[in-house]
Design a protein around this motif. Structure first.
Motif, PDB file in Angstrom:
ATOM      1  N   HIS A 232       0.811  -1.213   0.000  1.00  0.00           N
ATOM      2  CA  HIS A 232       0.000   0.000   0.000  1.00  0.00           C
ATOM      3  C   HIS A 232       0.846   1.265   0.000  1.00  0.00           C
ATOM      4  N   TYR A 233       2.149   1.112   0.169  1.00  0.00           N
ATOM      5  CA  TYR A 233       3.045   2.270   0.201  1.00  0.00           C
ATOM      6  C   TYR A 233       3.439   2.705  -1.201  1.00  0.00           C
ATOM      7  N   LYS A 234       3.598   4.012  -1.362  1.00  0.00           N
ATOM      8  CA  LYS A 234       4.206   4.580  -2.563  1.00  0.00           C
ATOM      9  C   LYS A 234       5.594   5.070  -2.175  1.00  0.00           C
ATOM     10  N   ASN A 235       6.365   5.458  -3.158  1.00  0.00           N
ATOM     11  CA  ASN A 235       7.784   5.747  -2.926  1.00  0.00           C
ATOM     12  C   ASN A 235       8.033   6.804  -1.860  1.00  0.00           C
ATOM     13  N   ASP A 236       7.186   7.824  -1.789  1.00  0.00           N
ATOM     14  CA  ASP A 236       7.444   8.935  -0.871  1.00  0.00           C
ATOM     15  C   ASP A 236       6.614   8.862   0.408  1.00  0.00           C
ATOM     16  N   ASP A 237       5.944   7.741   0.654  1.00  0.00           N
ATOM     17  CA  ASP A 237       5.114   7.605   1.855  1.00  0.00           C
ATOM     18  C   ASP A 237       5.957   7.333   3.091  1.00  0.00           C
ATOM     19  N   GLU A 238       5.523   7.911   4.205  1.00  0.00           N
ATOM     20  CA  GLU A 238       6.133   7.583   5.486  1.00  0.00           C
ATOM     21  C   GLU A 238       5.462   6.338   6.054  1.00  0.00           C
ATOM     22  N   LEU A 239       6.163   5.650   6.943  1.00  0.00           N
ATOM     23  CA  LEU A 239       5.612   4.441   7.533  1.00  0.00           C
ATOM     24  C   LEU A 239       4.381   4.771   8.382  1.00  0.00           C
ATOM     25  N   ILE A 240       3.423   3.844   8.379  1.00  0.00           N
ATOM     26  CA  ILE A 240       2.244   3.992   9.226  1.00  0.00           C
ATOM     27  C   ILE A 240       2.685   4.075  10.688  1.00  0.00           C
ATOM     28  N   GLU A 241       2.192   5.089  11.365  1.00  0.00           N
ATOM     29  CA  GLU A 241       2.494   5.232  12.782  1.00  0.00           C
ATOM     30  C   GLU A 241       1.215   4.966  13.573  1.00  0.00           C
ATOM     31  N   PHE A 242       1.180   3.846  14.276  1.00  0.00           N
ATOM     32  CA  PHE A 242       0.003   3.474  15.048  1.00  0.00           C
ATOM     33  C   PHE A 242      -0.237   4.434  16.207  1.00  0.00           C
ATOM     34  N   ALA A 243      -1.520   4.676  16.501  1.00  0.00           N
ATOM     35  CA  ALA A 243      -1.904   5.201  17.804  1.00  0.00           C
ATOM     36  C   ALA A 243      -1.953   3.990  18.731  1.00  0.00           C
ATOM     37  N   GLU A 244      -1.062   3.937  19.712  1.00  0.00           N
ATOM     38  CA  GLU A 244      -0.880   2.727  20.520  1.00  0.00           C
ATOM     39  C   GLU A 244      -1.711   2.779  21.802  1.00  0.00           C
ATOM     40  N   LEU A 245      -2.874   2.160  21.759  1.00  0.00           N
ATOM     41  CA  LEU A 245      -3.724   2.109  22.945  1.00  0.00           C
ATOM     42  C   LEU A 245      -3.013   1.464  24.130  1.00  0.00           C
ATOM     43  N   ASN A 246      -2.464   0.263  23.913  1.00  0.00           N
ATOM     44  CA  ASN A 246      -1.916  -0.520  25.027  1.00  0.00           C
ATOM     45  C   ASN A 246      -0.638   0.073  25.602  1.00  0.00           C
ATOM     46  N   THR A 247       0.155   0.730  24.771  1.00  0.00           N
ATOM     47  CA  THR A 247       1.397   1.314  25.252  1.00  0.00           C
ATOM     48  C   THR A 247       1.126   2.461  26.224  1.00  0.00           C
ATOM     49  N   VAL A 248       0.037   3.199  25.970  1.00  0.00           N
ATOM     50  CA  VAL A 248      -0.251   4.377  26.786  1.00  0.00           C
ATOM     51  C   VAL A 248      -1.045   4.021  28.039  1.00  0.00           C
ATOM     52  N   VAL A 249      -2.197   3.347  27.878  1.00  0.00           N
ATOM     53  CA  VAL A 249      -3.047   3.070  29.042  1.00  0.00           C
ATOM     54  C   VAL A 249      -3.048   1.599  29.435  1.00  0.00           C
ATOM     55  N   GLY A 250      -2.357   0.767  28.677  1.00  0.00           N
ATOM     56  CA  GLY A 250      -2.218  -0.628  29.045  1.00  0.00           C
ATOM     57  C   GLY A 250      -3.295  -1.531  28.471  1.00  0.00           C
ATOM     58  N   TYR A 251      -2.916  -2.773  28.218  1.00  0.00           N
ATOM     59  CA  TYR A 251      -3.844  -3.800  27.747  1.00  0.00           C
ATOM     60  C   TYR A 251      -4.843  -4.126  28.854  1.00  0.00           C
ATOM     61  N   GLN A 252      -6.125  -4.174  28.497  1.00  0.00           N
ATOM     62  CA  GLN A 252      -7.174  -4.302  29.501  1.00  0.00           C
ATOM     63  C   GLN A 252      -8.050  -5.537  29.292  1.00  0.00           C
ATOM     64  N   GLY A 253      -7.426  -6.619  28.852  1.00  0.00           N
ATOM     65  CA  GLY A 253      -8.099  -7.906  28.812  1.00  0.00           C
ATOM     66  C   GLY A 253      -9.408  -7.906  28.061  1.00  0.00           C
ATOM     67  N   VAL A 254     -10.476  -8.396  28.709  1.00  0.00           N
ATOM     68  CA  VAL A 254     -11.771  -8.509  28.041  1.00  0.00           C
ATOM     69  C   VAL A 254     -12.369  -7.140  27.718  1.00  0.00           C
ATOM     70  N   ALA A 255     -11.852  -6.076  28.312  1.00  0.00           N
ATOM     71  CA  ALA A 255     -12.342  -4.718  28.038  1.00  0.00           C
ATOM     72  C   ALA A 255     -11.564  -4.038  26.929  1.00  0.00           C
ATOM     73  N   ASN A 256     -10.588  -4.719  26.342  1.00  0.00           N
ATOM     74  CA  ASN A 256      -9.694  -4.031  25.409  1.00  0.00           C
ATOM     75  C   ASN A 256     -10.377  -3.634  24.106  1.00  0.00           C
ATOM     76  N   GLN A 257     -11.307  -4.475  23.624  1.00  0.00           N
ATOM     77  CA  GLN A 257     -12.011  -4.107  22.399  1.00  0.00           C
ATOM     78  C   GLN A 257     -12.867  -2.859  22.634  1.00  0.00           C
ATOM     79  N   ALA A 258     -13.586  -2.823  23.742  1.00  0.00           N
ATOM     80  CA  ALA A 258     -14.385  -1.641  24.070  1.00  0.00           C
ATOM     81  C   ALA A 258     -13.491  -0.414  24.241  1.00  0.00           C
ATOM     82  N   ALA A 259     -12.307  -0.608  24.820  1.00  0.00           N
ATOM     83  CA  ALA A 259     -11.358   0.499  24.987  1.00  0.00           C
ATOM     84  C   ALA A 259     -10.955   1.074  23.636  1.00  0.00           C
TER      85      ALA A 259
END
Length: 302
Positions: A232-259
């Motif tokens: 999906h990248y073209k020559n001048d595209d920057e890499l996709i930078e994820f918004a990291e849910l788990n890195t910031v507020v942590g993985y929350q198990g069964v609530a993670n999808q709702a998070a």
């Protein structure tokens, strides 16, 4: 499927704008544990976790119960049921190590009765939730706390857990979320089938789109994701930078999808994102799944 996010609580706070700000700016609330976990045959190390400061020192069951009580109190259930049809309350809650629900149904019934004594709504408790399979007019309340030693030690047997000076892995946290699934919701979730590369193609993604990652982080997953998106990248595209849910507020198990859906809503409700038509939410556990979250055409009243 259309829905509204009603309320949330995690390390970033309880406000929609603070959730967006924390993740967009990659703020960190994590800290090292005092206990060591076994990472591999040669390494014991402190694990990295995120906690709600007010719950420090409490056991997992008490943490979950206090978060759940806080949510029920703040969504004003009686007022909500007067404004919207709520056919059922669906609790997404964890199970203990013995397989029993961490919070029993009698306790849930008491919480609902206290909040709405005149006509307590019907409810069910599950631990394996899928938004796309949820009935309309369902209030979803998801809560989990995943940062105690017992939970993290067990998780480390199956996934790479982030430890001090260790490789990229899962940072554990805790939180709770309330969503209302109904036909007039402000947000719309679209799912895609087949393998992840096919899902990305069907969604017609652009590398400039906003992506939220809410799965299990590891070096192996990073390589896999790049292989999925490389074409999906073209020559001048920057890499996709994820918004990291788990890195910031942590993985929350069964609530993670709702998070993740609450975070997607906070992105789309933010004035700085007014020109953004959709955000994509990516999971890799329990399966690889892509969601497109966009604004619906419904008039919002929540």
């Amino acid at each position: 499927m259309q829905f509204d996010t009603l309320y949330h609580v995690n390390a970033a706070g309880c406000y929609t704008e603070s959730f967006y700000t924390s993740v967009a700016n990659q703020m960190l609330y994590s800290k090292p544990s005092k206990a060591l976990i076994r990472c591999d045959i040669s390494l014991d190390a402190p694990y990295v976790f995120v906690e709600l400061t007010e719950l420090a020192g409490l056991d997992r069951q008490t943490r979950c119960l206090l978060i759940l009580s806080h949510i029920i109190e703040n969504i004003e259930l009686k007022k909500l049921c007067c404004s919207f049809r709520v056919n059922k309350v669906q609790f997404i809650l964890p199970h203990a190590s013995n397989g029993e629900p961490l919070i029993d149904d009698d306790t849930l019934s008491e919480l609902l009765t206290d909040a709405m004594p005149e006509q307590t709504p019907a409810f069910e408790q599950i631990s394996d939730w899928q938004l796309e399979a949820t009935d309309l007019d369902t209030l979803v309340v998801a809560v989990d706390s995943c940062n105690d030693f017992e939970y993290v030690s067990e998780q480390a047997k199956h996934h790479t857990v982030q430890v001090v000076n260790g490789p990229s892995g899962v940072i554990n946290g805790e939180g709770g979320y309330a969503l209302l699934v109904h036909r007039h919701g402000c947000l719309k979730a679209t799912t895609f089938d087949e393998s992840m590369p096919t899902q990305l193609q069907s969604a017609n993604i652009q590398v400039s789109d906003t992506f939220i990652f809410a799965g299990m982080q590891s070096y192996e997953w990073q390589k896999l994701w790049f292989s999925y998106t490389q074409k999906h990248y073209k020559n001048d595209d920057e890499l996709i930078e994820f918004a990291e849910l788990n890195t910031v507020v942590g993985y929350q198990g069964v609530a993670n999808q709702a998070a993740a859906f609450a975070l997607a809503g906070s992105y789309l409700h933010n004035p700085l994102m007014a020109d953004t038509e959709q955000v994509f939410v990516v999971f890799n556990q329990p399966k690889e799944q892509l969601f497109k979250i966009s604004r619906s055409e419904s008039k919002c009243h929540i």
